[in-house]
Scaffold this motif. Structure first.
Motif, short mmCIF file in Angstrom:
data_model
loop_
_atom_site.label_atom_id
_atom_site.label_comp_id
_atom_site.label_asym_id
_atom_site.label_seq_id
_atom_site.Cartn_x
_atom_site.Cartn_y
_atom_site.Cartn_z
N LEU A 338 0.83 -1.20 0.00
CA LEU A 338 0.00 0.00 0.00
C LEU A 338 0.87 1.25 0.00
N TYR A 352 -5.64 -4.39 7.02
CA TYR A 352 -5.73 -3.51 5.86
C TYR A 352 -6.72 -4.03 4.81
N LEU A 357 -8.79 -0.30 -0.40
CA LEU A 357 -7.36 -0.56 -0.20
C LEU A 357 -6.93 -1.84 -0.90
N THR A 358 -7.70 -2.91 -0.71
CA THR A 358 -7.34 -4.21 -1.27
C THR A 358 -8.30 -4.60 -2.39
N PRO A 373 -4.95 0.58 -5.12
CA PRO A 373 -5.41 1.14 -3.85
C PRO A 373 -5.65 2.64 -3.95
N THR A 378 -5.46 5.32 1.45
CA THR A 378 -4.20 4.74 1.93
C THR A 378 -3.49 5.69 2.90
#
Length: 466
Positions: A338, A352, A357-358, A373, A378
């Protein structure tokens, strides 16, 4: 205003003077400090026998006596419940919330409204330490909702990416060996139930052999990476230690073979035909499994033997920067991805694993369209975890350890921030009684497995809970 005196109980912690330092610092501020040893390594650590050198003498705990629990594990539930009540404990501090003794202690503490603080190597690297309520990953109170993350980050400063402290691998390795070799003895804690999976001697010999061969291994990996077409899609699978509770407790997998096989098969079916997948073994994997041969068999079986590669001893950052995406179960390598703006998919429970983000559309789609991301989210995530879950410092370097102790004492005295209210209800573990935890411990096979084995050096891993 001076905080009211509290009563801290220290259970097993990192194999270093961090807990002795915390205990001394809290005692100096007027708090009452208790310690329970459950194994010979604990006993030697608390007496400072692992670090007789002058630079560590400030961490002597002669003024803080410890109680030894040397009875069968079946008596631990009654013992810890009585101890918490008799001494009016207000705070329990530990490392490795999934260790058998700690699972029971946490359940007892939660029933009594006692605060539980779990520590470990930081989610952020390399000189951060976690101080978190109740536990990590699935047990963390940190929210997975983007709006809540933005709220937590509102007043948080920008992440300081400079390296403030240098850790000492020499101290880490030496103290880890002392601790686990001591626990191989049946005296004076004949009933100790280890939390490790592998016998100590094969694990250390395997690690030593890997370190001896590291130079040659690195040269082979560099040659392999140089041979890959620069314009071909490249993906990285970041392995973890099988002994780590991140795998054992916070993932759907019983081992590392299973997610590896899943990733290789998915890659074979859905990745572009010119894509390559590199699998990076954990730096401190003891080598008890021949991962290079295992991976080669998986790749041959899936028909991608020429596109799936085993790499070792290479810097993680260089691999992440080259990768079109990173696959992991829940390694902190995901957080590093990230930071470097590289797409990441987490196959297990991870702090996370947040929408935005993922990659959350499944592994099969990751190979062709990995989701980037969100940079704003982030930044908020990194600032929020730095402020609310970490203190700055290290476990094994003198200067960084001193800084970590000072910061952690202040954080513990002030009380850790309560952020659990902004996320989903806690997992069932925290609501079970100590006796139920004992039953689960025996039924899940961990007790039978650990009774046959001694310890391995997993506490020297990026997650120290092994």
């Amino acid at each position: 205003m001076i905080p009211s005196p509290r009563r801290f109980l220290f259970l097993q912690g990192p194999i270093c003077p961090f807990f002795p330092g915390l205990a001394l610092g809290l005692k100096a501020r007027g708090h009452v400090v208790h310690r329970i040893n459950v194994c010979f390594g604990d006993w030697l650590l608390w007496k400072g026998w692992f670090w007789p050198q002058k630079e560590w003498r400030a961490y002597s705990t002669k003024s803080i006596p410890a109680v030894d629990f040397d009875r069968p594990f079946s008596e631990w539930s009654d013992f810890i419940e009585d101890y918490l009540d008799r001494h009016a404990i207000t705070d329990v501090v530990l490392l490795g919330e999934q260790r058998p003794y700690h699972r029971v202690a946490i359940a007892a503490a939660r029933q009594r409204g006692i605060a539980v603080t779990a520590t470990d190597f930081g989610y952020l690297r390399p000189d951060w330490i976690i101080l978190e309520r109740n536990g990590h990953n699935a047990l963390s109170g940190f929210p997975r909702d983007p709006k809540a993350i933005f709220d937590l980050a509102r007043d948080a400063p920008r992440l300081d990416e400079s390296r403030g402290y240098i850790d000492s691998f020499r101290n880490q390795a030496r103290w880890d060996v002392f601790f686990h070799v001591a626990n191989a003895s049946v005296w004076p804690f004949p009933h100790f139930q280890t939390f490790q999976l592998h016998p100590v001697v094969p694990a250390y010999l395997g690690t030593l052999w890997r370190l001896i061969r590291r130079g040659a291994t690195k040269r082979r990996a560099e040659k392999l990476m140089a041979s890959l077409p620069e314009d071909a899609p490249f993906y990285l699978f970041a392995m973890q230690m099988e002994t780590d509770y991140s795998i054992r407790a916070y993932s759907p997998y019983p081992d590392m073979d299973t997610p590896l096989r899943e990733a290789v098969r998915s890659f074979a079916r859905h990745a572009p035909p010119d894509a390559h997948l590199a699998v990076k073994v954990h730096p401190l994997d003891p080598g008890l499994k021949a991962w290079n041969r295992r991976l080669a068999r998986m790749a041959r079986s899936a028909g991608v033997a020429d596109r799936v590669h085993f790499v070792d001893a290479l810097p993680l950052d260089a691999l992440i920067r080259r990768a079109a995406g990173v696959v992991t179960v829940n390694s902190t390598a995901g957080i590093r991805a990230l930071e470097l703006a590289t797409p990441i998919i987490a196959l297990g429970e991870a702090l996370y694993r947040v929408e935005g983000l993922t990659h959350e559309d499944g592994l099969d789609s990751f190979w062709k369209e990995p989701r980037q991301p969100d940079r704003v989210l982030t930044d908020a995530f990194l600032r929020a975890i730095a402020r609310h879950l970490h203190v700055r410092g290290v476990f094994y370097g003198p200067e960084g350890l001193s800084a970590a102790v000072v910061a952690a004492v202040e954080r513990l005295e002030a009380g850790l921030p309560d952020i659990a209210s902004v996320m989903a209800p806690s997992p069932p573990l925290e609501t079970r009684t100590p006796r139920q935890m004992w039953t689960i411990f025996r039924q899940d096979g961990i007790g039978r497995r650990t009774a046959r084995t001694a310890s391995s050096p997993a506490d020297a891993t990026p997650r120290a809970d092994g």
